[in-house]
Design a protein around this motif. Structure first.
Motif, PDB file in Angstrom:
ATOM      1  N   MET A  86       0.817  -1.204   0.000  1.00 12.18           N
ATOM      2  CA  MET A  86       0.000   0.000   0.000  1.00 12.18           C
ATOM      3  C   MET A  86       0.851   1.254   0.000  1.00 12.18           C
ATOM      4  N   ASP A  87       2.173   1.136  -0.080  1.00 14.55           N
ATOM      5  CA  ASP A  87       3.061   2.288   0.028  1.00 14.55           C
ATOM      6  C   ASP A  87       2.782   3.365  -1.007  1.00 14.55           C
ATOM      7  N   SER A  88       2.364   2.975  -2.209  1.00 16.04           N
ATOM      8  CA  SER A  88       2.127   3.980  -3.248  1.00 16.04           C
ATOM      9  C   SER A  88       0.708   4.528  -3.215  1.00 16.04           C
ATOM     10  N   LYS A  89      -0.131   4.007  -2.355  1.00 16.83           N
ATOM     11  CA  LYS A  89      -1.519   4.448  -2.294  1.00 16.83           C
ATOM     12  C   LYS A  89      -1.613   5.822  -1.645  1.00 16.83           C
ATOM     13  N   LYS A  90      -2.572   6.563  -2.094  1.00 19.86           N
ATOM     14  CA  LYS A  90      -2.857   7.876  -1.516  1.00 19.86           C
ATOM     15  C   LYS A  90      -4.234   7.827  -0.874  1.00 19.86           C
ATOM     16  N   ILE A  91      -4.426   8.674   0.115  1.00 26.44           N
ATOM     17  CA  ILE A  91      -5.732   8.706   0.765  1.00 26.44           C
ATOM     18  C   ILE A  91      -6.325  10.104   0.721  1.00 26.44           C
ATOM     19  N   THR A  92      -7.629  10.117   0.787  1.00 23.78           N
ATOM     20  CA  THR A  92      -8.382  11.344   0.965  1.00 23.78           C
ATOM     21  C   THR A  92      -8.850  11.386   2.404  1.00 23.78           C
ATOM     22  N   LEU A  93      -8.672  12.513   3.034  1.00 24.33           N
ATOM     23  CA  LEU A  93      -9.254  12.756   4.346  1.00 24.33           C
ATOM     24  C   LEU A  93     -10.554  13.504   4.097  1.00 24.33           C
ATOM     25  N   ASN A 131     -15.485  13.019  11.425  1.00 26.84           N
ATOM     26  CA  ASN A 131     -16.226  14.228  11.775  1.00 26.84           C
ATOM     27  C   ASN A 131     -15.223  15.279  12.217  1.00 26.84           C
ATOM     28  N   SER A 132     -15.619  16.532  12.164  1.00 24.83           N
ATOM     29  CA  SER A 132     -14.695  17.624  12.467  1.00 24.83           C
ATOM     30  C   SER A 132     -14.273  17.688  13.926  1.00 24.83           C
ATOM     31  N   ASP A 133     -14.930  16.946  14.805  1.00 24.84           N
ATOM     32  CA  ASP A 133     -14.495  16.963  16.199  1.00 24.84           C
ATOM     33  C   ASP A 133     -13.453  15.879  16.488  1.00 24.84           C
ATOM     34  N   SER A 134     -13.005  15.173  15.451  1.00 29.89           N
ATOM     35  CA  SER A 134     -11.916  14.204  15.574  1.00 29.89           C
ATOM     36  C   SER A 134     -10.593  14.923  15.356  1.00 29.89           C
ATOM     37  N   VAL A 135      -9.517  14.334  15.851  1.00 32.15           N
ATOM     38  CA  VAL A 135      -8.177  14.847  15.579  1.00 32.15           C
ATOM     39  C   VAL A 135      -7.409  13.739  14.879  1.00 32.15           C
ATOM     40  N   VAL A 136      -7.057  13.967  13.622  1.00 34.40           N
ATOM     41  CA  VAL A 136      -6.336  12.974  12.845  1.00 34.40           C
ATOM     42  C   VAL A 136      -4.845  13.245  13.022  1.00 34.40           C
ATOM     43  N   THR A 137      -4.141  12.241  13.508  1.00 36.07           N
ATOM     44  CA  THR A 137      -2.710  12.365  13.778  1.00 36.07           C
ATOM     45  C   THR A 137      -1.912  11.532  12.779  1.00 36.07           C
ATOM     46  N   LYS A 138      -0.598  11.709  12.812  1.00 34.37           N
ATOM     47  CA  LYS A 138       0.289  10.900  11.979  1.00 34.37           C
ATOM     48  C   LYS A 138       0.103   9.426  12.304  1.00 34.37           C
ATOM     49  N   GLU A 139      -0.135   9.104  13.566  1.00 39.03           N
ATOM     50  CA  GLU A 139      -0.329   7.716  13.959  1.00 39.03           C
ATOM     51  C   GLU A 139      -1.580   7.111  13.316  1.00 39.03           C
ATOM     52  N   VAL A 140      -2.607   7.919  13.145  1.00 31.84           N
ATOM     53  CA  VAL A 140      -3.811   7.438  12.463  1.00 31.84           C
ATOM     54  C   VAL A 140      -3.478   7.111  11.012  1.00 31.84           C
ATOM     55  N   ILE A 141      -2.744   8.012  10.349  1.00 29.78           N
ATOM     56  CA  ILE A 141      -2.348   7.776   8.953  1.00 29.78           C
ATOM     57  C   ILE A 141      -1.447   6.549   8.870  1.00 29.78           C
ATOM     58  N   ASP A 142      -0.514   6.392   9.821  1.00 31.98           N
ATOM     59  CA  ASP A 142       0.332   5.193   9.868  1.00 31.98           C
ATOM     60  C   ASP A 142      -0.528   3.944   9.964  1.00 31.98           C
ATOM     61  N   GLY A 143      -1.564   3.991  10.808  1.00 31.09           N
ATOM     62  CA  GLY A 143      -2.458   2.846  10.965  1.00 31.09           C
ATOM     63  C   GLY A 143      -3.161   2.486   9.677  1.00 31.09           C
ATOM     64  N   TYR A 155      -1.973   3.063   6.670  1.00 29.46           N
ATOM     65  CA  TYR A 155      -0.985   2.508   5.749  1.00 29.46           C
ATOM     66  C   TYR A 155      -0.500   1.132   6.151  1.00 29.46           C
ATOM     67  N   ASN A 156      -0.577   0.800   7.413  1.00 27.58           N
ATOM     68  CA  ASN A 156      -0.162  -0.523   7.872  1.00 27.58           C
ATOM     69  C   ASN A 156      -1.326  -1.497   7.923  1.00 27.58           C
ATOM     70  N   PHE A 157      -2.498  -1.044   7.608  1.00 24.92           N
ATOM     71  CA  PHE A 157      -3.702  -1.863   7.660  1.00 24.92           C
ATOM     72  C   PHE A 157      -3.663  -2.924   6.566  1.00 24.92           C
ATOM     73  N   ASP A 158      -3.872  -4.179   6.937  1.00 27.04           N
ATOM     74  CA  ASP A 158      -3.918  -5.270   5.967  1.00 27.04           C
ATOM     75  C   ASP A 158      -5.349  -5.401   5.466  1.00 27.04           C
TER      76      ASP A 158
END
Length: 140
Positions: free
Chosen positions: A1-8, A94-106, A108-111
């Motif tokens: 999934m390394d080359s995949k991009k995501i939309t927030l 939702n806008s009351d969430s806080v998206v962190t680098k760790e969330v994005i890491d999760g 990207y590491n998601f199988d």
């Protein structure tokens, strides 16, 4: 999934400060291809603040802003924001969430093959600080 991009994909209604805090930690993350913000008909005062921020401070190459003509509700607003995405994966919050680098890491590491709901191709991540949905788009 390394080359995949995501939309927030961020849904919001009558939030300004929380909206900006939601994505500020991952704004410069290259794995986040785009940020789609859909407002569900906030009051004029709040939406004017959001528009002013977008006009003068937002990275318009990465962030898109839209507002529904009338309030459609949380679930429909989420679906609307997902449909506007252009990435392989959509992280819906939702806008009351806080998206962190760790969330994005999760993400990207998601199988995807082992843990996905085969019927809907979606996965939910949650803890006491956030609840997010991850969707795999049709073409990925």
């Amino acid at each position: 999934m390394d080359s995949k991009k995501i939309t927030l994909a961020i849904t919001t209604r009558n939030e300004y400060e929380k909206l900006l805090q939601c994505f500020e930690q991952v704004l410069d993350d290259v794995r986040v291809q785009e940020i789609v913000i859909i407002d569900d008909k906030s009051n004029d005062e709040i939406y004017n603040k959001i528009e002013e921020w977008y006009e003068y401070d937002a990275d318009k190459e990465k962030i898109r802003l839209g507002q529904n003509e009338h309030e459609i509700g949380e679930k429909e607003n989420e679906q609307h924001s997902i449909l506007l995405s252009n990435s392989d994966f959509v992280l819906s919050v939702n806008s009351d969430s806080v998206v962190t680098k760790e969330v994005i890491d999760g993400v990207y590491n998601f199988d995807w093959n082992e843990r996905t709901n085969k019927i809907t191709d979606s996965m939910r991540f949650c803890n006491r600080n956030y609840f997010i949905n991850l969707f795999k788009t049709v073409n990925s």
